[in-house]
Design a protein around this motif. Structure first.
Motif, PDB file in Angstrom:
ATOM      1  N   THR A 109       0.838  -1.195   0.000  1.00  0.00           N
ATOM      2  CA  THR A 109       0.000   0.000   0.000  1.00  0.00           C
ATOM      3  C   THR A 109       0.872   1.243   0.000  1.00  0.00           C
ATOM      4  OG1 THR A 109      -1.898   1.031   1.113  1.00  0.00           O
ATOM      5  CG2 THR A 109      -0.123   0.218   2.520  1.00  0.00           C
ATOM      6  N   ASP A 110       0.254   2.405  -0.172  1.00  0.00           N
ATOM      7  CA  ASP A 110       0.957   3.682  -0.043  1.00  0.00           C
ATOM      8  C   ASP A 110       0.911   4.141   1.408  1.00  0.00           C
ATOM      9  OD1 ASP A 110       1.702   3.912  -2.640  1.00  0.00           O
ATOM     10  OD2 ASP A 110       0.418   5.621  -3.125  1.00  0.00           O
ATOM     11  N   MET A 111       2.080   4.490   1.949  1.00  0.00           N
ATOM     12  CA  MET A 111       2.153   5.120   3.264  1.00  0.00           C
ATOM     13  C   MET A 111       2.158   6.627   3.090  1.00  0.00           C
ATOM     14  SD  MET A 111       4.883   2.875   5.463  1.00  0.00           S
ATOM     15  CE  MET A 111       4.516   3.872   6.919  1.00  0.00           C
ATOM     16  N   LEU A 112       1.541   7.343   4.020  1.00  0.00           N
ATOM     17  CA  LEU A 112       1.633   8.793   4.063  1.00  0.00           C
ATOM     18  C   LEU A 112       2.848   9.170   4.898  1.00  0.00           C
ATOM     19  CD1 LEU A 112      -2.089   9.839   4.689  1.00  0.00           C
ATOM     20  CD2 LEU A 112      -0.902   9.458   2.513  1.00  0.00           C
ATOM     21  N   VAL A 113       3.627  10.137   4.400  1.00  0.00           N
ATOM     22  CA  VAL A 113       4.838  10.574   5.082  1.00  0.00           C
ATOM     23  C   VAL A 113       4.811  12.098   5.189  1.00  0.00           C
ATOM     24  CG1 VAL A 113       7.362  10.512   5.140  1.00  0.00           C
ATOM     25  CG2 VAL A 113       6.094   8.640   4.048  1.00  0.00           C
ATOM     26  N   LEU A 114       4.922  12.624   6.414  1.00  0.00           N
ATOM     27  CA  LEU A 114       4.986  14.067   6.637  1.00  0.00           C
ATOM     28  C   LEU A 114       6.425  14.431   6.980  1.00  0.00           C
ATOM     29  CD1 LEU A 114       3.376  16.730   6.813  1.00  0.00           C
ATOM     30  CD2 LEU A 114       3.081  16.279   9.259  1.00  0.00           C
ATOM     31  N   PRO A 127      -2.256   2.728   5.635  1.00  0.00           N
ATOM     32  CA  PRO A 127      -3.616   2.164   5.600  1.00  0.00           C
ATOM     33  C   PRO A 127      -3.594   0.674   5.909  1.00  0.00           C
ATOM     34  CG  PRO A 127      -3.169   3.490   3.644  1.00  0.00           C
ATOM     35  CD  PRO A 127      -1.867   3.298   4.348  1.00  0.00           C
ATOM     36  N   GLY A 128      -4.736   0.160   6.320  1.00  0.00           N
ATOM     37  CA  GLY A 128      -4.827  -1.248   6.683  1.00  0.00           C
ATOM     38  C   GLY A 128      -4.994  -2.187   5.515  1.00  0.00           C
ATOM     39  N   LYS A 129      -5.138  -1.625   4.294  1.00  0.00           N
ATOM     40  CA  LYS A 129      -5.309  -2.474   3.110  1.00  0.00           C
ATOM     41  C   LYS A 129      -4.624  -1.796   1.926  1.00  0.00           C
ATOM     42  CE  LYS A 129      -9.679  -0.399   1.640  1.00  0.00           C
ATOM     43  NZ  LYS A 129     -11.053  -0.659   1.186  1.00  0.00           N
ATOM     44  N   THR A 130      -4.585  -2.491   0.797  1.00  0.00           N
ATOM     45  CA  THR A 130      -3.971  -1.931  -0.402  1.00  0.00           C
ATOM     46  C   THR A 130      -4.705  -0.660  -0.830  1.00  0.00           C
ATOM     47  OG1 THR A 130      -3.249  -4.114  -1.150  1.00  0.00           O
ATOM     48  CG2 THR A 130      -3.365  -2.374  -2.802  1.00  0.00           C
ATOM     49  N   ASP A 131      -3.966   0.439  -0.945  1.00  0.00           N
ATOM     50  CA  ASP A 131      -4.550   1.734  -1.262  1.00  0.00           C
ATOM     51  C   ASP A 131      -3.461   2.626  -1.847  1.00  0.00           C
ATOM     52  OD1 ASP A 131      -6.941   3.043  -1.367  1.00  0.00           O
ATOM     53  OD2 ASP A 131      -7.122   3.375   0.783  1.00  0.00           O
ATOM     54  N   LEU A 132      -3.731   3.266  -2.977  1.00  0.00           N
ATOM     55  CA  LEU A 132      -2.793   4.223  -3.551  1.00  0.00           C
ATOM     56  C   LEU A 132      -3.279   5.635  -3.265  1.00  0.00           C
ATOM     57  CD1 LEU A 132      -1.952   2.656  -7.055  1.00  0.00           C
ATOM     58  CD2 LEU A 132      -0.707   2.425  -4.892  1.00  0.00           C
ATOM     59  N   ASP A 150      -7.430   5.604  -3.327  1.00  0.00           N
ATOM     60  CA  ASP A 150      -8.329   4.765  -4.124  1.00  0.00           C
ATOM     61  C   ASP A 150      -9.651   4.551  -3.407  1.00  0.00           C
ATOM     62  OD1 ASP A 150      -6.849   4.261  -6.433  1.00  0.00           O
ATOM     63  OD2 ASP A 150      -5.787   2.588  -5.549  1.00  0.00           O
ATOM     64  N   SER A 151      -9.594   4.380  -2.089  1.00  0.00           N
ATOM     65  CA  SER A 151     -10.775   3.987  -1.308  1.00  0.00           C
ATOM     66  C   SER A 151     -11.640   5.162  -0.865  1.00  0.00           C
ATOM     67  CB  SER A 151     -10.351   3.189  -0.080  1.00  0.00           C
ATOM     68  OG  SER A 151      -9.554   3.988   0.780  1.00  0.00           O
ATOM     69  N   GLY A 152     -11.244   6.402  -1.208  1.00  0.00           N
ATOM     70  CA  GLY A 152     -12.050   7.550  -0.817  1.00  0.00           C
ATOM     71  C   GLY A 152     -11.201   8.755  -0.459  1.00  0.00           C
ATOM     72  N   ILE A 153     -11.872   9.799   0.027  1.00  0.00           N
ATOM     73  CA  ILE A 153     -11.220  11.030   0.446  1.00  0.00           C
ATOM     74  C   ILE A 153     -11.011  10.971   1.958  1.00  0.00           C
ATOM     75  CG2 ILE A 153     -11.312  13.536   0.444  1.00  0.00           C
ATOM     76  CD1 ILE A 153     -11.256  12.223  -2.351  1.00  0.00           C
ATOM     77  N   TYR A 154      -9.785  11.256   2.384  1.00  0.00           N
ATOM     78  CA  TYR A 154      -9.426  11.170   3.799  1.00  0.00           C
ATOM     79  C   TYR A 154      -8.911  12.519   4.290  1.00  0.00           C
ATOM     80  CZ  TYR A 154      -9.590   6.036   3.659  1.00  0.00           C
ATOM     81  OH  TYR A 154      -9.989   4.718   3.543  1.00  0.00           O
ATOM     82  N   LEU A 155      -9.047  12.728   5.609  1.00  0.00           N
ATOM     83  CA  LEU A 155      -8.428  13.860   6.277  1.00  0.00           C
ATOM     84  C   LEU A 155      -7.382  13.310   7.235  1.00  0.00           C
ATOM     85  CD1 LEU A 155      -8.292  16.919   6.898  1.00  0.00           C
ATOM     86  CD2 LEU A 155     -10.035  16.539   8.670  1.00  0.00           C
ATOM     87  N   TRP A 156      -6.129  13.682   7.006  1.00  0.00           N
ATOM     88  CA  TRP A 156      -5.031  13.231   7.868  1.00  0.00           C
ATOM     89  C   TRP A 156      -4.623  14.385   8.776  1.00  0.00           C
ATOM     90  CZ3 TRP A 156       0.812  12.460   6.678  1.00  0.00           C
ATOM     91  CH2 TRP A 156       1.395  11.664   7.676  1.00  0.00           C
TER      92      TRP A 156
END
Length: 373
Positions: A109-114, A127-132, A150-156
């Motif tokens: 999956t894609d990790m978010l990095v700040l 994310p807990g599953k495959t997601d770009l 891929d799975s939707g719009i998120y707020l981090w």
């Protein structure tokens, strides 16, 4: 000069013709050695290769004294190239993605990095599953970043706590993500949705079915106006409609000879709409939001393959990434201010303004840089 945050070692090169002067070792007691090559091109190629090798080993560049066109921060992000190059930032902090292979921690999956302006990783989230992760924007209220997965719009949230999905779950990513004046908009399940972020209220939901271009690509792109009263939407090649959000109706349509639009952005004064064309003439267009006309003085930006653009927050400077270079223009008269090459890119990259005089770049080679403007 690169440095290793763990060991304190440094590495730097200076090219003078066919000679490369190499500085390495301990910062307190550096070693300087010359290295000779057959010609200047070989010298530069060697220096670039060695710099990239050390970035991949964990060295970073942090140069607060960098001049215009030079990187003030540079580091290796890593991960395989999937086509998703996400980048956004504000106040010197940059969020991007790193593709993580399947391992004991979970699926590929894609990790978010700040990342901070000192090149340190401030937070990560997986994310807990495959997601770009395809694109990101800073939330207007400064609470975090909006992410188009891929799975939707998120707020981090900025504090690094787990990202929260604010849209319905999706199987295929929204073709666009746009935010302005406390609102966010996207497209899923044949609906264009506009949400007020403060209370998560959906203030607009209209059916819009994207046209298929070439039988393989969905034409769906949107951009919120600066006051979030209007949504510019392109669901059909050659046509942009302007939707009044409060009235939930189209107030005007502009038609022209452009093909698929892959990115749109309003100028802060609401007068212009920038649109990046794919296929057709591969142009960067500037359209009058009232008439749909392109100003006669607008340059002929053709062959914009693997290109990107970003307008600064004041609408005064337009940055265009094209053929491995960033060209900075005065948006008022499109006079070229300066241009400079970006480092460590194979074929493509994405850019974002991340400060008043800073543009950050995420390349397909896995490099994250911030350049002084």
């Amino acid at each position: 000069m690169l440095h290793d945050p763990t060991t304190g070692k440094i590495w730097g090169t200076r090219c003078e013709g066919a000679i490369v002067e190499v500085t390495s070792g301990n910062a307190a007691k550096p070693k300087v050695q010359p290295k000779e090559f057959p010609g200047p091109d070989e010298a530069v190629a060697w220096a670039v290769k060695q710099e990239w090798s050390r970035l991949k080993k964990g060295f970073v560049l942090v140069n607060p004294a960098a001049e215009a066109g030079q990187p003030s921060m540079q580091r290796y992000i890593g991960g395989g190239y999937t086509g998703a190059l996400m980048i956004a930032g504000c106040a010197g902090r940059v969020v991007t993605n790193r593709h993580q292979d399947e391992d004991a921690s979970g699926a590929a999956t894609d990790m978010l990095v700040l990342v901070g302006d000192d090149a340190r990783t401030l937070h990560e989230w997986r994310p807990g599953k495959t997601d770009l992760a395809w694109s990101a924007l800073p939330a207007n209220d400064g609470t975090g970043f909006l992410i188009r997965f891929d799975s939707g719009i998120y707020l981090w949230p900025s504090d690094g706590s787990p990202a929260q999905r604010i849209s319905d779950a999706t199987v295929m990513s929204s073709p666009f993500l746009t935010t302005s004046n406390g609102h966010v908009a996207w497209h899923d399940s044949d609906h264009v949705t506009v949400m007020r972020l403060a209370n998560r209220q959906r203030v607009l939901q209209l059916t819009r079915t994207p046209a298929m271009v070439g039988g393989h690509s969905r034409q769906m792109m949107g951009a919120l106006s600066p006051n979030a009263a209007m949504l510019a939407c392109c669901a059909t090649p050659g046509e942009i409609e302007y939707i009044d959000i409060a009235q939930a109706e189209t107030v005007r349509r502009h038609r022209s000879d452009f093909e698929m639009i892959t990115k749109m952005e309003w100028s802060p004064d609401g007068r212009w709409l920038l649109a990046l064309e794919q296929y057709g003439k591969w142009r960067l267009l500037c359209l009058d939001t009232a008439t749909g006309a392109c100003p006669s003085s607008w340059p002929n930006f053709a062959d914009m393959t693997r290109a990107d653009f970003a307008l600064d927050a004041d609408g005064k400077r337009l940055a265009i990434l094209r053929r491995g270079q960033i060209i900075l223009h005065d948006f008022a008269d499109m006079r070229e201010i300066r241009s400079f090459a970006i480092d460590h890119v194979v074929r493509t990259a994405h850019i974002a303004w991340t400060g008043d005089n800073a543009i950050s770049v995420r390349t397909d080679y896995g490099c994250l840089s911030t350049y002084v403007i």
